[in-house]
Design a protein around this motif. Structure first.
Motif, PDB file in Angstrom:
ATOM      1  N   ALA A  40       0.830  -1.207   0.000  1.00 34.74           N
ATOM      2  CA  ALA A  40       0.000   0.000   0.000  1.00 34.74           C
ATOM      3  C   ALA A  40       0.867   1.260   0.000  1.00 34.74           C
ATOM      4  O   ALA A  40       0.583   2.229  -0.721  1.00 34.74           O
ATOM      5  CB  ALA A  40      -0.941  -0.009   1.202  1.00 34.74           C
ATOM      6  N   TYR A  41       1.926   1.239   0.827  1.00 35.61           N
ATOM      7  CA  TYR A  41       2.823   2.399   0.876  1.00 35.61           C
ATOM      8  C   TYR A  41       3.512   2.608  -0.472  1.00 35.61           C
ATOM      9  O   TYR A  41       3.605   3.734  -0.963  1.00 35.61           O
ATOM     10  CB  TYR A  41       3.871   2.214   1.970  1.00 35.61           C
ATOM     11  N   PHE A  90       3.506  -6.292  -6.048  1.00 39.59           N
ATOM     12  CA  PHE A  90       2.130  -5.800  -6.147  1.00 39.59           C
ATOM     13  C   PHE A  90       1.211  -6.980  -6.448  1.00 39.59           C
ATOM     14  O   PHE A  90       1.523  -7.801  -7.326  1.00 39.59           O
ATOM     15  CB  PHE A  90       1.988  -4.758  -7.256  1.00 39.59           C
ATOM     16  N   SER A  91       0.094  -7.038  -5.748  1.00 42.02           N
ATOM     17  CA  SER A  91      -0.882  -8.110  -5.992  1.00 42.02           C
ATOM     18  C   SER A  91      -1.829  -7.764  -7.132  1.00 42.02           C
ATOM     19  O   SER A  91      -2.472  -8.653  -7.699  1.00 42.02           O
ATOM     20  CB  SER A  91      -1.692  -8.370  -4.712  1.00 42.02           C
ATOM     21  N   ASP A  92      -1.912  -6.477  -7.462  1.00 40.81           N
ATOM     22  CA  ASP A  92      -2.723  -6.009  -8.593  1.00 40.81           C
ATOM     23  C   ASP A  92      -2.171  -4.670  -9.042  1.00 40.81           C
ATOM     24  O   ASP A  92      -1.225  -4.141  -8.455  1.00 40.81           O
ATOM     25  CB  ASP A  92      -4.212  -5.908  -8.222  1.00 40.81           C
ATOM     26  N   ASP A  93      -2.767  -4.112 -10.112  1.00 40.67           N
ATOM     27  CA  ASP A  93      -2.263  -2.832 -10.628  1.00 40.67           C
ATOM     28  C   ASP A  93      -3.185  -1.675 -10.305  1.00 40.67           C
ATOM     29  O   ASP A  93      -3.169  -0.641 -10.976  1.00 40.67           O
ATOM     30  CB  ASP A  93      -2.027  -2.912 -12.141  1.00 40.67           C
ATOM     31  N   VAL A  94      -4.006  -1.827  -9.253  1.00 44.96           N
ATOM     32  CA  VAL A  94      -4.921  -0.767  -8.829  1.00 44.96           C
ATOM     33  C   VAL A  94      -4.142   0.220  -7.965  1.00 44.96           C
ATOM     34  O   VAL A  94      -3.599  -0.151  -6.914  1.00 44.96           O
ATOM     35  CB  VAL A  94      -6.115  -1.335  -8.045  1.00 44.96           C
ATOM     36  N   LEU A  95      -4.099   1.469  -8.416  1.00 41.14           N
ATOM     37  CA  LEU A  95      -3.368   2.502  -7.672  1.00 41.14           C
ATOM     38  C   LEU A  95      -4.336   3.411  -6.945  1.00 41.14           C
ATOM     39  O   LEU A  95      -5.439   3.695  -7.441  1.00 41.14           O
ATOM     40  CB  LEU A  95      -2.492   3.319  -8.637  1.00 41.14           C
ATOM     41  N   PRO A  96      -3.944   3.919  -5.764  1.00 42.43           N
ATOM     42  CA  PRO A  96      -4.862   4.741  -4.973  1.00 42.43           C
ATOM     43  C   PRO A  96      -5.005   6.154  -5.552  1.00 42.43           C
ATOM     44  O   PRO A  96      -4.161   6.624  -6.305  1.00 42.43           O
ATOM     45  CB  PRO A  96      -4.184   4.795  -3.610  1.00 42.43           C
ATOM     46  N   VAL A  97      -6.082   6.801  -5.171  1.00 47.34           N
ATOM     47  CA  VAL A  97      -6.259   8.223  -5.472  1.00 47.34           C
ATOM     48  C   VAL A  97      -5.831   8.983  -4.238  1.00 47.34           C
ATOM     49  O   VAL A  97      -6.404   8.806  -3.154  1.00 47.34           O
ATOM     50  CB  VAL A  97      -7.740   8.539  -5.806  1.00 47.34           C
ATOM     51  N   VAL A  98      -4.766   9.792  -4.382  1.00 45.80           N
ATOM     52  CA  VAL A  98      -4.236  10.518  -3.216  1.00 45.80           C
ATOM     53  C   VAL A  98      -4.176  12.014  -3.497  1.00 45.80           C
ATOM     54  O   VAL A  98      -4.237  12.431  -4.639  1.00 45.80           O
ATOM     55  CB  VAL A  98      -2.832  10.019  -2.835  1.00 45.80           C
TER      56      VAL A  98
END
Length: 297
Positions: free
Chosen positions: A228-229, A289-297
């Protein structure tokens, strides 16, 4: 910075270290003699490949007009090299702190080449910024949520370095090939790519070994926190390219408004993904990475 267990060194890693160290010696150049810095660079032309501009793919690209786009390309170029100066300074601090330390005995000889080359990169990027922009843009660091275990801290240091180098290399390779850019800009990018290709090859091997060591040392929940970081770091790094000070220097009336609009514009996502395609693919392939979903920050 804590002491870590020895790296799970493989024959492949040893072979890569030997090959890359030999190449560093064979391809060595003196950066203080390599570049012929002209007194000034021509203002009425692009300083960055158009598709690398942060407005590319949005209505702003057409609305700003050619003169403003040329000014924007100058200051986005200065911002890009400024980010390199700050990124290199931070990675040098981290690598110097680990050279010939427990857990890093095997790669330390290559660290000497790495440190020397990165110091020279920082010099010529700073030289470009000071000569042709009369400034180096500032930067802020993404802080960790909490203190990490030594294995986690060491993994994250080199994972961040690798991502940063691969992001930069995407720009370097594109601009080095762009014959519409002036010789000085193409040469700075070409030379940097030449060295970074070695650093990236080394970084991928080292990060893979550090990931293995980390997974053996900490529980799965911690590894999920690390993922996550690192994803936030990816987004932070991409967003650092959208600099309101750049838009202000380019003469754009509402620089912060433009920055916010571009960061929120979904039409920018395919271009951002293209920029980070290689490191993202590596993180997925290795299981970092377990997936390629990136957070909205």
């Amino acid at each position: 910075m804590g002491v870590s267990a020895p790296l799970p060194v493989t024959d492949r890693f040893l072979e890569v270290l030997e090959r890359l160290s030999s190449r560093s010696i064979e391809e060595y150049y003196n950066p203080y003699q390599q570049f012929q810095w002209p007194e000034k660079l021509e203002e009425g032309r692009m300083w960055m490949t158009p598709e690398l501009l942060t407005v590319y793919g949005t209505p702003f690209y057409d609305e700003l007009g050619e003169d403003t786009l040329q000014r924007l390309s100058k200051w986005e170029s200065i911002n890009f090299y400024s980010l390199n100066v700050h990124g290199i300074r931070e990675l040098l601090i981290e690598v110097v702190g680990r050279i010939h330390m427990p857990g890093f005995e095997v790669p330390s000889d290559f660290f000497h080449h790495f440190i020397g080359e990165e110091n020279e990169h920082m010099w010529f990027f700073a030289e470009f910024c000071r000569r042709y922009g009369d400034k180096i843009y500032g930067s802020t660091a993404l802080r960790a949520d909490s203190a990490w275990e030594p294995e986690v801290e060491n993994f994250l240091v080199f994972a961040r370095i690798l991502f940063f180098e691969e992001l930069v290399d995407h720009y370097n390779t594109r601009m080095a090939r762009d014959e519409s850019l002036c010789h000085t800009i193409r040469e700075v990018n070409r030379i940097h790519h030449q060295d970074e290709s070695r650093h990236i090859a080394f970084g991928r091997e080292l990060v893979s070994l550090l990931f293995t060591r980390m997974c053996e040392a900490v529980p799965a929940a911690r590894i999920a926190e690390v993922e996550a970081y690192l994803k936030r770091y990816v987004v932070y790094s991409v967003n650092s390219l959208y600099n309101p000070h750049v838009y202000r220097d380019a003469g754009i009336a509402d620089p912060l408004g433009l920055r916010n609009a571009l960061v929120a514009d979904e039409r920018r996502r395919p271009f951002e993904r293209k920029t980070i395609r290689k490191p993202l693919g590596f993180f997925l392939k290795t299981g970092i990475f377990s997936d390629d979903v990136l957070p909205v920050v």
